[in-house]
Each structure stands twice: as structure tokens, then as C-alpha cells.
Scaffold this active site. Structure first.
Site, PDB file in Angstrom:
ATOM      1  N   LYS A 131       0.832  -1.190   0.222  1.00 26.55           N
ATOM      2  CA  LYS A 131      -0.091   0.171   0.052  1.00 26.55           C
ATOM      3  C   LYS A 131       1.021   1.331   0.032  1.00 26.55           C
ATOM      4  CE  LYS A 131      -4.249   1.286   2.152  1.00 26.55           C
ATOM      5  NZ  LYS A 131      -4.771   1.701   1.053  1.00 26.55           N
TER       6      LYS A 131
HETATM    7  N1  PMP Z   1      -7.964  -2.221  -2.645  1.00 30.22           N
HETATM    8  C1  PMP Z   1      -7.385  -0.956  -2.468  1.00 30.22           C
HETATM    9  C2  PMP Z   1      -6.648  -0.513  -3.654  1.00 30.22           C
HETATM   10  C3  PMP Z   1      -7.418  -0.019  -1.495  1.00 30.22           C
HETATM   11  O1  PMP Z   1      -7.103   1.103  -1.545  1.00 30.22           O
HETATM   12  C4  PMP Z   1      -8.291  -0.353  -0.408  1.00 30.22           C
HETATM   13  C5  PMP Z   1      -8.224   0.517   0.949  1.00 30.22           C
HETATM   14  N2  PMP Z   1      -7.181  -0.005   1.663  1.00 30.22           N
HETATM   15  C6  PMP Z   1      -9.073  -1.729  -0.477  1.00 30.22           C
HETATM   16  C7  PMP Z   1      -8.776  -2.587  -1.652  1.00 30.22           C
HETATM   17  C8  PMP Z   1      -9.727  -2.150   0.631  1.00 30.22           C
HETATM   18  O2  PMP Z   1      -8.884  -2.376   1.620  1.00 30.22           O
HETATM   19  P1  PMP Z   1      -9.264  -2.590   3.256  1.00 30.22           P
HETATM   20  O3  PMP Z   1     -10.421  -3.281   3.503  1.00 30.22           O
HETATM   21  O4  PMP Z   1      -8.162  -3.286   3.913  1.00 30.22           O
HETATM   22  O5  PMP Z   1      -9.391  -1.191   3.617  1.00 30.22           O
END
Ligand code: PMP
Length: 301
Positions: free
Chosen positions: A153
Site C-alpha cells: 500500500k
Molecule cells: N483495494 C485498494 C486498492 C484499496 O486502496 C483498499 C483500501 N485500503 C482496499 C482495496 C480495501 O482494503 P481494506 O479493506 O483493507 O481497507
């Protein structure tokens, strides 16, 4: 934005947290971030799934040899103290991040590259309309792990999300849905995706394109506990259009029903019963109303 931020181990005001314009991350996107939510309910603030977020936080930078100079215990404590210092008594969004500081134009990032870590918090309610949003399949493809680690991320990775969001908004839709390089459904710019067909929940594998979302994981577990069949399976564009229900999920979006794709109605064009049930279950878990999931909550006060 709340008045106090946490910066390299100290709680300071936003004005005191400054970096020079030569910061490597500004030039190359060498920053790691997380999005965490905390929910206020009558007498306490609960941070949701902090351990999983901190694990991903550390792992993201590890792909790029980036040092995170604080232990997960220290970061957890910092997050709690940040909320307390700001006296947060409402639902909020917490953004921890770390990034490479002064490192010239050097592309050879090593564990010696200087990094800074920070966290800020702001009040937050709904990212999207919970009564349903419109989405389009973007003409941009989700990048693959053949090019860069999709599970990191990192700031730089989000340019793909930004360009797809610009396209979706310009075309009059609320949100984009990416296909991967092979043409299978991947995810949205900041959310994973689920479809519901004959009361079964299906979500694409995260293998080589989608982020392994924590909300996706929460839903896979909760759906099974709620009595639904939930599985990970390749989904194609035709499956999306033919789905009974579609929803997006993420820390910021929580569970957001998608009621139309590319101008075609999904199901009845309103949030469906399975989505509604999962939304309620998620709400109960995050707000501390279902003790079955109390291990996911960290009390602030
Ligand atoms: N995909 C992407 C590209 C994201 O940025 C996010 C947000 N973090 C998610 C999926 C969902 O992840 P999470 O449920 O861990 O927030």
C-alpha cells in the site's frame, strides 16, 4: 483534520510537522500508508482491526526495503494516544504513513534510507451513498504484480487508482471498477468487490492484482458466520452484469452497494437483501455490538 498529529514519535500540532521539498517521497511516491477506522459508540472509541492494519503497514514497506523505526506495539500506542490527545469522540479515520525523507535522487532504496513516520486523524462518516452508487468498468486496467508489488500500500501505486477515478467521474459515474490485465474483474480504486448470485457471495482472488483488503477478509468471515456461502472465485465482466447484487468494500467505503454498472441496473436497482444483511453485520461488529468479534476492537478510553 484534528489539531494534533503524531510525527516520528511525538505528538505535535500539524504546523510543527514539516518536511523539506526535497523529500524523496514527494518525487518518487516512496510512501506507505494505511487507512484505519475508529468507531465511537455511546461510551468508547473502538479502533477496528488495528493489528491487521499494522501488519500490512510494515509488510508494504518491506517490499521496498523501507525501514519503519517503530514497533507495532509503539504504533498501536501512538494511535491510541493520538485519538486521546485530540479528544476524539466521534467516528473517525486514522491515517498512519511513513516515507523516505532526504535521499537525493537515489533510486537504490535500502534499509539505510532515512524514513519518517506519522499519523493523523480526522472525523469521517460515509465515503459513498449507502443507498447505492453507480459504477463503470474503467478503460484503465489494474496493474499486475508482474510490474510492481500489488500488496504494497504505497503512494506510487495509487496513481492507477487516481487515473481510473478521474475517468469514472468524467463519465458521470460515482466509482470505477477495474479489470485486471487478463480481463477478469479485479477491484475498485480503493475497494474490493463482491457479487451475489443465488444468495452466494463471490469475490475475486487477490493473487496478482487486487489488494488483500481487511474488510474483504472481515466479510468472508462474517458472511460464513451469518450462514451464507462465501467464496473466492474468478469473476468476469459478464458475471458482474448478471449478478443479483454487487457491493464494494473497504475501510473507508465500508460496504457500499453498487446498484448500476455502465448504466445497466444491478438486480432491482436498489441495495439487495444480502448486501443489507452484511452491512448490518459489519456495522454491529465495528461498533462493538457483536461480542463475537470483540477481538477486532481496540478501546481508546
Ligand atoms: N483495494 C485498494 C486498492 C484499496 O486502496 C483498499 C483500501 N485500503 C482496499 C482495496 C480495501 O482494503 P481494506 O479493506 O483493507 O481497507
Amino acid at each position: 483534520m484534528a489539531k494534533y498529529v503524531w510525527f516520528d514519535g511525538k505528538l505535535v500540532t500539524i504546523d510543527q510537522a514539516q518536511v523539506p521539498i526535497t523529500t524523496h517521497a514527494i518525487h518518487y511516491g516512496t510512501s506507505v500508508f494505511e487507512g484505519v477506522r475508529a468507531y465511537w459508540n455511546p461510551n468508547n472509541l473502538y479502533i477496528f482491526r488495528i493489528d491487521e492494519h499494522l501488519r500490512r503497514f510494515r509488510n508494504s514497506g518491506a517490499y521496498y526495503s523501507m525501514s519503519l523505526n517503530f514497533s507495532n506495539e509503539e504504533l498501536k500506542e501512538a494511535m491510541v494516544q493520538l485519538c486521546r490527545k485530540n479528544g476524539v469522540r466521534e467516528h473517525c479515520y486514522i491515517r498512519p504513513f511513513y516515507f523516505i525523507g532526504q535521499y537525493g535522487i537515489n533510486l537504490h532504496v535500502t534499509a539505510d534510507a532515512p524514513t519518517h513516520a506519522a499519523m493523523c486523524v480526522f472525523s469521517f462518516s460515509d465515503l459513498f451513498d449507502k443507498n447505492g452508487i453507480s459504477a463503470c468498468i474503467t478503460s484503465w486496467r489494474k496493474f499486475s504484480s508482474a510490474s510492481t508489488p500489488t500488496q504494497a500500500k504505497m503512494g506510487g501505486n495509487y496513481l492507477n487508482s487516481i487515473i481510473a477515478t478521474i475517468e469514472a467521474k468524467n463519465r458521470g459515474f460515482d466509482e470505477a471498477i477495474f479489470l485486471d490485465l487478463e480481463g477478469h474483474v479485479s477491484e475498485s480504486p480503493g475497494e474490493n468487490i463482491f457479487i451475489i448470485k443465488d444468495s452466494r457471495l463471490l469475490t475475486p482472488p487477490v493473487g496478482s492484482s487486487a489488494l488483500k483488503g481487511i474488510t474483504r477478509d472481515t466479510i468472508l468471515e462474517m458472511a460464513k458466520d451469518t450462514g451464507y456461502d462465501a467464496s473466492v472465485q474468478t469473476i468476469d465482466k459478464q458475471d458482474l452484469y448478471a449478478a443479483d447484487e454487487v457491493f464494494l468494500c473497504g475501510t473507508a467505503a465500508e460496504i457500499t452497494p453498487v446498484t448500476g454498472i455502465d448504466g445497466e441496473k444491478i438486480g432491482t436497482g436498489r441495495p439487495g437483501p444480502v448486501t443489507q444483511r452484511i452491512m448490518d453485520a459489519y456495522d454491529d461488529a465495528a461498533n462493538g455490538r457483536n461480542m463475537r468479534y470483540s477481538r477486532w476492537l481496540t478501546e481508546v478510553y
